[in-house]
Design an enzyme around this catalytic site. Sequence first.
Site, PDB file in Angstrom:
ATOM      1  N   LYS A 203     -35.676  -7.510  23.623  1.00 44.55           N
ATOM      2  CA  LYS A 203     -36.755  -7.118  24.550  1.00 44.55           C
ATOM      3  C   LYS A 203     -36.257  -5.918  25.322  1.00 44.55           C
ATOM      4  O   LYS A 203     -35.316  -6.014  26.108  1.00 44.55           O
ATOM      5  CB  LYS A 203     -37.060  -8.284  25.503  1.00 44.55           C
ATOM      6  CG  LYS A 203     -38.480  -8.345  26.018  1.00 44.55           C
ATOM      7  CD  LYS A 203     -38.884  -7.192  26.921  1.00 44.55           C
ATOM      8  CE  LYS A 203     -38.358  -7.368  28.337  1.00 44.55           C
ATOM      9  NZ  LYS A 203     -38.690  -6.163  29.155  1.00 44.55           N
ATOM     10  N   GLY A 256     -29.036  -6.662  33.460  1.00 50.75           N
ATOM     11  CA  GLY A 256     -30.029  -6.279  34.462  1.00 50.75           C
ATOM     12  C   GLY A 256     -29.625  -6.776  35.834  1.00 50.75           C
ATOM     13  O   GLY A 256     -28.429  -6.902  36.126  1.00 50.75           O
ATOM     14  N   SER A 257     -30.614  -7.086  36.656  1.00 50.67           N
ATOM     15  CA  SER A 257     -30.331  -7.455  38.041  1.00 50.67           C
ATOM     16  C   SER A 257     -29.781  -8.879  38.126  1.00 50.67           C
ATOM     17  O   SER A 257     -30.093  -9.733  37.297  1.00 50.67           O
ATOM     18  CB  SER A 257     -31.603  -7.346  38.871  1.00 50.67           C
ATOM     19  OG  SER A 257     -32.582  -8.230  38.376  1.00 50.67           O
ATOM     20  N   THR A 258     -28.991  -9.111  39.155  1.00 55.16           N
ATOM     21  CA  THR A 258     -28.449 -10.450  39.391  1.00 55.16           C
ATOM     22  C   THR A 258     -29.590 -11.436  39.648  1.00 55.16           C
ATOM     23  O   THR A 258     -29.549 -12.584  39.200  1.00 55.16           O
ATOM     24  CB  THR A 258     -27.445 -10.389  40.556  1.00 55.16           C
ATOM     25  OG1 THR A 258     -26.328  -9.606  40.105  1.00 55.16           O
ATOM     26  CG2 THR A 258     -26.950 -11.754  40.977  1.00 55.16           C
ATOM     27  N   GLU A 259     -30.619 -10.950  40.327  1.00 59.66           N
ATOM     28  CA  GLU A 259     -31.785 -11.796  40.626  1.00 59.66           C
ATOM     29  C   GLU A 259     -32.428 -12.310  39.325  1.00 59.66           C
ATOM     30  O   GLU A 259     -32.692 -13.520  39.181  1.00 59.66           O
ATOM     31  CB  GLU A 259     -32.768 -10.906  41.391  1.00 59.66           C
ATOM     32  CG  GLU A 259     -34.033 -11.531  41.836  1.00 59.66           C
ATOM     33  CD  GLU A 259     -35.045 -10.448  42.269  1.00 59.66           C
ATOM     34  OE1 GLU A 259     -34.685  -9.254  42.301  1.00 59.66           O
ATOM     35  OE2 GLU A 259     -36.181 -10.832  42.537  1.00 59.66           O
ATOM     36  N   GLY A 261     -30.965 -12.320  36.421  1.00 64.97           N
ATOM     37  CA  GLY A 261     -29.932 -13.108  35.745  1.00 64.97           C
ATOM     38  C   GLY A 261     -30.057 -14.587  36.089  1.00 64.97           C
ATOM     39  O   GLY A 261     -29.945 -15.462  35.223  1.00 64.97           O
ATOM     40  N   GLU A 278     -24.729  -9.535  32.074  1.00 66.73           N
ATOM     41  CA  GLU A 278     -24.035  -8.372  32.633  1.00 66.73           C
ATOM     42  C   GLU A 278     -24.917  -7.879  33.769  1.00 66.73           C
ATOM     43  O   GLU A 278     -26.009  -7.363  33.530  1.00 66.73           O
ATOM     44  CB  GLU A 278     -23.838  -7.324  31.531  1.00 66.73           C
ATOM     45  CG  GLU A 278     -22.721  -6.367  31.826  1.00 66.73           C
ATOM     46  CD  GLU A 278     -23.242  -5.047  32.306  1.00 66.73           C
ATOM     47  OE1 GLU A 278     -23.323  -4.871  33.549  1.00 66.73           O
ATOM     48  OE2 GLU A 278     -23.586  -4.206  31.469  1.00 66.73           O
ATOM     49  N   CYS A 312     -24.381   0.014  36.746  1.00 67.63           N
ATOM     50  CA  CYS A 312     -23.961  -1.262  37.332  1.00 67.63           C
ATOM     51  C   CYS A 312     -22.542  -1.147  37.871  1.00 67.63           C
ATOM     52  O   CYS A 312     -22.172  -1.848  38.801  1.00 67.63           O
ATOM     53  CB  CYS A 312     -24.059  -2.363  36.286  1.00 67.63           C
ATOM     54  SG  CYS A 312     -23.312  -1.900  34.721  1.00 67.63           S
ATOM     55  N   GLU A 409     -26.509  -3.857  46.310  1.00 63.17           N
ATOM     56  CA  GLU A 409     -26.512  -2.843  45.254  1.00 63.17           C
ATOM     57  C   GLU A 409     -27.729  -1.942  45.447  1.00 63.17           C
ATOM     58  O   GLU A 409     -28.863  -2.415  45.458  1.00 63.17           O
ATOM     59  CB  GLU A 409     -26.582  -3.514  43.881  1.00 63.17           C
ATOM     60  CG  GLU A 409     -26.622  -2.511  42.757  1.00 63.17           C
ATOM     61  CD  GLU A 409     -26.588  -3.158  41.375  1.00 63.17           C
ATOM     62  OE1 GLU A 409     -27.436  -4.030  41.111  1.00 63.17           O
ATOM     63  OE2 GLU A 409     -25.722  -2.789  40.571  1.00 63.17           O
TER      64      GLU A 409
HETATM   65  P1  NAI Z   1     -34.572  -6.278  36.083  1.00 63.25           P
HETATM   66  O1  NAI Z   1     -33.368  -7.152  36.089  1.00 63.25           O
HETATM   67  O2  NAI Z   1     -35.852  -6.805  36.594  1.00 63.25           O
HETATM   68  O3  NAI Z   1     -34.852  -5.760  34.577  1.00 63.25           O
HETATM   69  C1  NAI Z   1     -33.936  -5.790  33.509  1.00 63.25           C
HETATM   70  C2  NAI Z   1     -34.603  -6.368  32.276  1.00 63.25           C
HETATM   71  O4  NAI Z   1     -34.991  -7.717  32.550  1.00 63.25           O
HETATM   72  C3  NAI Z   1     -35.887  -5.653  31.859  1.00 63.25           C
HETATM   73  O5  NAI Z   1     -35.979  -5.631  30.453  1.00 63.25           O
HETATM   74  C4  NAI Z   1     -36.972  -6.540  32.431  1.00 63.25           C
HETATM   75  O6  NAI Z   1     -38.196  -6.450  31.744  1.00 63.25           O
HETATM   76  C5  NAI Z   1     -36.362  -7.910  32.244  1.00 63.25           C
HETATM   77  N1  NAI Z   1     -36.905  -8.953  33.122  1.00 63.25           N
HETATM   78  C6  NAI Z   1     -37.402  -8.825  34.370  1.00 63.25           C
HETATM   79  N2  NAI Z   1     -37.829 -10.017  34.839  1.00 63.25           N
HETATM   80  C7  NAI Z   1     -37.581 -10.929  33.867  1.00 63.25           C
HETATM   81  C8  NAI Z   1     -37.793 -12.337  33.754  1.00 63.25           C
HETATM   82  N3  NAI Z   1     -38.348 -13.034  34.726  1.00 63.25           N
HETATM   83  N4  NAI Z   1     -37.397 -12.945  32.605  1.00 63.25           N
HETATM   84  C9  NAI Z   1     -36.823 -12.245  31.600  1.00 63.25           C
HETATM   85  N5  NAI Z   1     -36.624 -10.928  31.652  1.00 63.25           N
HETATM   86  C10 NAI Z   1     -36.976 -10.268  32.773  1.00 63.25           C
HETATM   87  O7  NAI Z   1     -34.191  -4.953  36.831  1.00 63.25           O
HETATM   88  P2  NAI Z   1     -35.188  -3.888  37.516  1.00 63.25           P
HETATM   89  O8  NAI Z   1     -36.319  -4.595  38.172  1.00 63.25           O
HETATM   90  O9  NAI Z   1     -35.525  -2.880  36.506  1.00 63.25           O
HETATM   91  O10 NAI Z   1     -34.223  -3.258  38.597  1.00 63.25           O
HETATM   92  C11 NAI Z   1     -33.989  -3.925  39.820  1.00 63.25           C
HETATM   93  C12 NAI Z   1     -32.554  -3.800  40.244  1.00 63.25           C
HETATM   94  O11 NAI Z   1     -31.734  -4.446  39.283  1.00 63.25           O
HETATM   95  C13 NAI Z   1     -32.007  -2.398  40.304  1.00 63.25           C
HETATM   96  O12 NAI Z   1     -32.286  -1.778  41.515  1.00 63.25           O
HETATM   97  C14 NAI Z   1     -30.537  -2.651  40.130  1.00 63.25           C
HETATM   98  O13 NAI Z   1     -29.973  -3.016  41.349  1.00 63.25           O
HETATM   99  C15 NAI Z   1     -30.473  -3.825  39.192  1.00 63.25           C
HETATM  100  N6  NAI Z   1     -30.245  -3.415  37.801  1.00 63.25           N
HETATM  101  C16 NAI Z   1     -29.006  -3.591  37.275  1.00 63.25           C
HETATM  102  C17 NAI Z   1     -28.741  -3.164  36.013  1.00 63.25           C
HETATM  103  C18 NAI Z   1     -27.398  -3.311  35.406  1.00 63.25           C
HETATM  104  O14 NAI Z   1     -27.064  -2.586  34.481  1.00 63.25           O
HETATM  105  N7  NAI Z   1     -26.596  -4.249  35.849  1.00 63.25           N
HETATM  106  C19 NAI Z   1     -29.748  -2.482  35.190  1.00 63.25           C
HETATM  107  C20 NAI Z   1     -31.046  -2.407  35.814  1.00 63.25           C
HETATM  108  C21 NAI Z   1     -31.249  -2.854  37.072  1.00 63.25           C
END
Ligand code: NAI
Length: 507
Positions: A203, A256-259, A261, A278, A312, A409
């Site tokens: 995804k 993606g985000s810890t939230e 995660g 991660e 990250c 972050e």
């Molecule tokens: P996010 O964690 O919401 O998105 C990352 C992925 O997760 C995307 O593909 C998204 O569609 C998917 N996703 C979102 N909600 C989901 C759910 N309930 N179930 C399954 N998959 C889901 O991150 P977002 O909203 O783009 O960014 C928010 C914050 O997250 C950023 O400001 C940053 O702090 C952090 N982040 C960290 C990353 C990293 O590499 N560790 C990468 C992107 C964001």
Amino acid sequence: MNIRANIPMPTAVVPPAIREGLSTARPMLIDGKWVAAQSGKTFEVFDPATGETIAHVAEGDKADVDLAVKAARRAFEAGPWAQMTPSERGRIIHCIGDLILDNIDELATIEALDNGKPKAVAKAADVTLSADMFHYMSGWATKLEGKHIPISALTAPGAEFVSMTRMEPIGVVGQIIPWNFPLLMAAWKLAPALTTGCTVVLKVAEETPLSALRLGELILEAGVPAGVVNIIPGFGETAGAALAEHPNVDKVAFTGSTEVGRLIVHAASRDLKKVSLELGGKSPNIVLGDADPELAIAGATAAIFFNHGQCCNAGSRLFVQRNLFDKVVEGVAAEADKIKLGPGLTEDTEMGPQVSRVQYDRVTGYLASGTEEGARAICGGEGLGGSGYFVAPTVLVDTKPEMKVVREEIFGPVLVASRFDEVDDALVAEANNTIYDLAAGVWSGDSARALRIANRLRAGTVWINCYHVFDAALPFGGYKQSGWGREMGQAVLSNYLETKAITTRIG
Ligand code: NAI
Ligand code: MG
């Protein structure tokens, strides 16, 4: 302080071939075929430099995820992939790397347009490292060895056994990736899953689906059989959530985000799926008083501002010993002021926009909160306004450990700097004082001293006198709330393997 607000951004020219390719809605990849969403829905993809729509992409949701998981299950259990020798599998994976390099310019252009990063950076980092990930991983396909294990069999005295372990693919893997390195995150996830013989439903992030869809074409061209890799663009709450909770998925790998995660862990818990994560970071970058200041200035600048701070592992908390504090922090601010902002496709751009309106609002919200809590920007300090999502590279001083900008972050080009007096337990404790712990940097003229600190930092990666050095051979991942498991290197293979012990009685 350099006020950059309202500087008009140059417009970039999208190459006609790419524009043409994006003129019709991009389908998704299920069971080796390019298909529209079951619902018929599409969503818009934006150029973050202008806010304009650049493409429409099939919007996957639960129904599409279900079809993709079924295809991945079929491909895992029967058919050419299940029967393929490790050598054949390795060669196909290597070929994916070759095809990425053959198409390096196109992939870098798509990445620059979709994510906003400078094309030259996309070429040198994202695309090159993506190819290398497939090349590196292809070699492991023939080296997933078990062991012959001598056993004592205390409950069967006198009997003789041969025991061995076999490494087996975990099965159907659901992978969910973010937008900061769209192609590279796809490579980090797909390459080890394929090497181990798993099948995948990937995804991709709703902000940046385009490069992974192009990668899907290259994956088919390389000879990966139908159903082995399925690519679903769509939103997190629909497609992502459906994948994380799908009963026929054996393992979920998320970046993606810890939230989110936490949501993934919750969704996967019903069926006790294996999960690797991660997640976020707030990495300390520590400059000791004996460091080469020029090296530290360049390094600290790159540590935070590379990829517009959307890493990250960004070195977002800078600690500098008192004797060097003014020199290094002012040096970083001077470098930041020189960074040329612009669209990713404009030749001399050094830093592009934040990826989306949401991220722009989030980062500028942190800047406002920092000012409210008493931090002071010695460069940048604001969003540029206008239709693109540009934020001026910012260095904040006069920070206190409890401020939101120090604790949370930001995921944007914002550095918080603080000074320390002694290289002691208090410094290490403050560096480790975070819920995250993905990476850290140490700058010193005395490498033994730097190593002693590195050993005490609770981080998955520590760089000494360098930063952002990634390699397909090096494991990468987090302590604490920065994640579970490691990406890359030999270490990532265990994310996708089960260990089976087989014992035969021979006498
Ligand atoms: P996010 O964690 O919401 O998105 C990352 C992925 O997760 C995307 O593909 C998204 O569609 C998917 N996703 C979102 N909600 C989901 C759910 N309930 N179930 C399954 N998959 C889901 O991150 P977002 O909203 O783009 O960014 C928010 C914050 O997250 C950023 O400001 C940053 O702090 C952090 N982040 C960290 C990353 C990293 O590499 N560790 C990468 C992107 C964001
Ligand atoms: Mg989100």
